[in-house]
Design an enzyme around this catalytic site. Structure first.
Site, PDB file in Angstrom:
ATOM      1  N   HIS A 163     -48.115  -8.711  29.174  1.00 45.34           N
ATOM      2  CA  HIS A 163     -48.173  -9.856  28.267  1.00 45.34           C
ATOM      3  C   HIS A 163     -47.126 -10.898  28.628  1.00 45.34           C
ATOM      4  O   HIS A 163     -47.195 -12.039  28.186  1.00 45.34           O
ATOM      5  CB  HIS A 163     -47.950  -9.415  26.817  1.00 45.34           C
ATOM      6  N   HIS A 173     -37.556 -12.596  27.409  1.00 45.39           N
ATOM      7  CA  HIS A 173     -38.856 -12.716  28.069  1.00 45.39           C
ATOM      8  C   HIS A 173     -39.321 -14.171  28.017  1.00 45.39           C
ATOM      9  O   HIS A 173     -38.737 -14.999  27.319  1.00 45.39           O
ATOM     10  CB  HIS A 173     -39.887 -11.797  27.400  1.00 45.39           C
ATOM     11  N   HIS A 215     -42.548 -17.272  27.985  1.00 43.35           N
ATOM     12  CA  HIS A 215     -43.912 -17.705  27.644  1.00 43.35           C
ATOM     13  C   HIS A 215     -44.211 -18.979  28.413  1.00 43.35           C
ATOM     14  O   HIS A 215     -43.377 -19.894  28.465  1.00 43.35           O
ATOM     15  CB  HIS A 215     -44.040 -17.960  26.139  1.00 43.35           C
ATOM     16  N   THR A 244     -43.915 -13.429  17.600  1.00 44.18           N
ATOM     17  CA  THR A 244     -45.108 -14.160  18.058  1.00 44.18           C
ATOM     18  C   THR A 244     -46.092 -13.253  18.792  1.00 44.18           C
ATOM     19  O   THR A 244     -47.013 -13.733  19.443  1.00 44.18           O
ATOM     20  CB  THR A 244     -44.715 -15.335  18.974  1.00 44.18           C
TER      21      THR A 244
END
Length: 295
Positions: A78, A106, A108, A209
């Site tokens: 992901h 991480h 996005h 999220t």
């Protein structure tokens, strides 16, 4: 042979779990589990700068962020996630009433939060949990148990040198099979993943999220941005998952509802506070004059 079959089974289970939610198709955000579709304090949001309440909430304190840490990069299917090893890294200050421990960071692509409707090409999340809880999973079930610092990246013609160790490692684990993990060859200094001016930020209460979208997150979105090149973005966009190439991994904007967004500005006094202060100042002067006349 039995060992090989066991490993294959475990990898298959991991892939199955990861495919239960994604960013498009039947596993997309509209079908996410938990409170993702029913919650009232969901993230990400659009930050309308003119509507944000300007106030000095205090500076965030990034303890041990200037240390150099070894770390591993994981292709979770992901995102690409980094875990650092060594002494705990702490976040405190601002409106936080406790000390929070860095769990992981991480990315996005493109960004999840938008500012005045504009979406940047990349967003970094530095995820912390309240130290009074045993771990991240427990903290995620508690009110204000999680604190996430979000850093937005704007496009630049040149590579961001601080991102290069992460980008190079991400490229090596881009072909996703189960969970692919690799040690990052260069030590990372978390402070270099924050803007030089990290005293100003947007703050609001929201959620994770990703599923199960628990509404336990104190969000701090840095006002200033870092940079990323198109070449570096291309590596992220070629990360593989069980549902295909992760060309994007952002959740759509969620309704703000009756929540407030605060814009932390050092030394800022709101207009209402100034009016109140001026009223009491004038009142005090008049009172002193009246008392003098009486005597």
């Amino acid at each position: 042979m039995r060992l090989f079959c066991l490993i294959a089974l475990l990898l298959g289970l991991q892939a199955s779990d990861a495919s239960e939610w994604g960013y498009w198709g039947k596993y997309g955000p509209n079908n996410w589990p938990g409170i993702c579709t029913t919650g009232k304090k969901q993230s990400p949001i659009n930050i309308a700068t003119e509507d944000a309440e300007r106030i000095d909430l205090g500076a965030l304190k990034f303890n041990r962020y200037d240390f150099a840490f070894s770390g591993d990069l994981i292709n979770t299917g992901h995102s690409v996630q980094i875990r650092l090893h060594g002494v705990p890294i702490h976040l405190s200050g601002g409106s936080l009433s406790s000390v929070y421990v860095l769990e992981q960071m991480h990315f996005h692509w493109p960004a999840e939060h938008t500012v005045d409707g504009l979406r940047d090409p990349l967003e970094l999340h530095l995820v912390h949990y309240d130290e009074q809880y045993a771990n991240f999973s427990e903290a995620a079930q508690k009110e204000n148990g999680i604190a996430v610092v979000a850093v937005l990246f704007k496009l630049d013609n040149y590579d961001n040198p601080e991102l290069m160790p992460i980008v190079e490692t991400a490229e090596m684990v881009s072909n996703w099979v189960g969970h692919s993990m690799l040690e990052i060859r260069t030590k990372l200094i978390p402070l270099l993943f924050l803007p030089k001016d990290h005293t100003t930020y947007y703050h609001y209460e929201g959620s994770l999220t990703t599923p199960n979208c628990q509404e336990s997150v104190m969000w701090f979105v840095m006002t200033e941005k870092l940079t990323v090149s198109e070449a570096q973005l291309s590596v992220f966009r070629h990360i593989e998952s069980s549902n295909g190439t992760l060309k994007f991994n952002y959740r759509p904007i969620q309704k703000l509802g009756n929540r407030k967004v605060y814009h932390r500005l050092e030394g800022y006094v709101s207009a209402s506070s100034s009016i109140t202060y001026s009223f009491y100042t004038v009142f005090s002067i008049l009172l002193v004059r009246l008392l003098r006349e009486d005597f």
